[in-house]
Scaffold this active site. Sequence first.
Site, mmCIF file in Angstrom:
data_model
loop_
_atom_site.group_PDB
_atom_site.id
_atom_site.type_symbol
_atom_site.label_atom_id
_atom_site.label_comp_id
_atom_site.label_asym_id
_atom_site.label_seq_id
_atom_site.Cartn_x
_atom_site.Cartn_y
_atom_site.Cartn_z
ATOM 1 N N GLU A 1 9.116 8.998 -16.836
ATOM 2 C CA GLU A 1 7.716 9.412 -17.009
ATOM 3 C C GLU A 1 7.220 9.064 -18.411
ATOM 4 O OE1 GLU A 1 6.862 13.333 -14.583
ATOM 5 O OE2 GLU A 1 8.824 13.429 -15.531
ATOM 6 N N HIS B 1 0.837 -1.219 0.000
ATOM 7 C CA HIS B 1 0.000 0.000 0.000
ATOM 8 C C HIS B 1 0.866 1.260 0.000
ATOM 9 C CE1 HIS B 1 -3.239 -2.765 1.447
ATOM 10 N NE2 HIS B 1 -2.233 -3.259 2.167
ATOM 11 N N SER C 1 14.501 22.095 -15.695
ATOM 12 C CA SER C 1 13.300 22.905 -15.859
ATOM 13 C C SER C 1 13.699 24.244 -16.456
ATOM 14 C CB SER C 1 12.639 23.109 -14.494
ATOM 15 O OG SER C 1 11.792 24.244 -14.537
ATOM 16 N N LYS D 1 -1.042 -2.780 -39.669
ATOM 17 C CA LYS D 1 0.380 -2.480 -39.551
ATOM 18 C C LYS D 1 0.726 -1.269 -38.681
ATOM 19 C CE LYS D 1 0.263 -3.565 -43.950
ATOM 20 N NZ LYS D 1 -0.819 -4.592 -43.842
ATOM 21 N N LYS E 1 15.726 22.041 -10.501
ATOM 22 C CA LYS E 1 15.013 20.816 -10.867
ATOM 23 C C LYS E 1 15.839 19.852 -11.706
ATOM 24 C CE LYS E 1 11.110 19.845 -10.646
ATOM 25 N NZ LYS E 1 9.710 20.164 -10.672
#
Length: 457
Positions: free
Chosen positions: A287, A153, A274, A322, A280
């Site tokens: 992703e 969890h 970023s 295709k 960043k």
Amino acid sequence: MWGGRFAEGPSAIMREINASIPFDKALWRQDIAASKAHVAMLGAQGIVSAEDAATISGGLDQVAAEYEVSGVPENWDLEDIHMTTESRLAELVGPAAGRLHTARSRNDQVATDFRLWVRDAMDQADAGLEALQKALVIRADEHTASIMPGFTHLQTAQPVTLGHHLMAYYEMAGRDRSRFADARARMNRSPLGAAALAGTGFPIDRHMTARALGFDGPTANSLDSVSDRDFALDYLMAASQCALHLSRLAEEFIIWASQPFGFVRLPDALSTGSSIMPQKKNPDAAELVRGHSGRIVGCLTSLMITMKGLPLAYSKDMQDDKPPVFEAAGLLTLCLAAMTGMVEQTTFRTDRMRAAAELGYATATDLADWLVRQANIPFREAHHITGSAVKLAESRGVALDQLALDDLTAIDPRIDERVYAALSVEASVAARASYGGTAPEQVSERVAEARRALGLA
Ligand code: ARG
């Protein structure tokens, strides 16, 4: 091509909707190989003269050499790769070219070409998965005893080893390989010679062409041969399952790279910055693997829906088989390469993982197990006693092994000082030595087996 029957040519819309050459030119190598196998058989069977067979075969080599250098020309009037090649062959070798299409149809031709293409794509997926497995095993081997929190969890559950976690993906990749292998074995029959749908009156040898193209033999039913696209669906199903696994792995890296987790430093080569936030470093490759997996499943859905309502035998809808297969194969190759690079180059911050494993009372089960073993307490009761200990530790803001012995014996007098040895994360993972468990010795054994299976020294 069919001027004999038609008084007028197609409208501009008909030409455009009909043309598959923009995408099926990707089949040119398979189309040439199948035509060469076919004409060699026509020659061997005396259906065309040995001289014409040699002329056609030489001409096909010449067409292939041109495609290799300049690409396949895209003329919508010629509709598809089959007519494009035949038309160029006629320009090169003259009227003999007209004998190539004896005892075949574009229906068995396209079924053969596409099978050959999908078979290669299956082999390519297997190679990509093998590379991923090698990367996983090598990194797992470095971390058979590195401790991290295991989650259920996404809540801290029990300590595990990083090697164990990585080897879980080795297992998934192994099942993916076996799915591609099953699909490959099932599809490896040649539809060539089924002709339009009913077979042919010419004395062809389908076993000969099957052999020449690396098939295990010819398909058994001509109607099925030209209408079957199970092999493409099998490929897409295996690709989808594989993409789901890659997506889950990508998701782990994304979570692990986030600042609150800080379990990994992703390779610069597979990250981006970023444009506004200078600090960043974004896990874009991971992703996009997660994103692309959705597109691969979309390709599967697309072909399933194309096929679901088609009566026997060939229908032109099948020309749409295709693009989704080509798209999925391209995406899968890229996703496998991205995740292999990620596994190879990521820095695992084992100090952060170890520290996180200390949080969240990850060894509570070990206390309960200790009560069962040392004090012969039934597990359900031991679970309850441990719950009280966790509650007390939580109220004091300390770890379980930071509770004083007096506090523990107050909860249950059967606890003694030996319990502390069971409460460390090292003791916890070492204890889980059941076959396939997270104990370093178990992980090392599985890694050694995997190394042998992959031919890694
Ligand atoms: N371009 C077609 C395809 O990809 C080739 C088969 C055409 N057959 C036919 N009967 N029109 O499916």
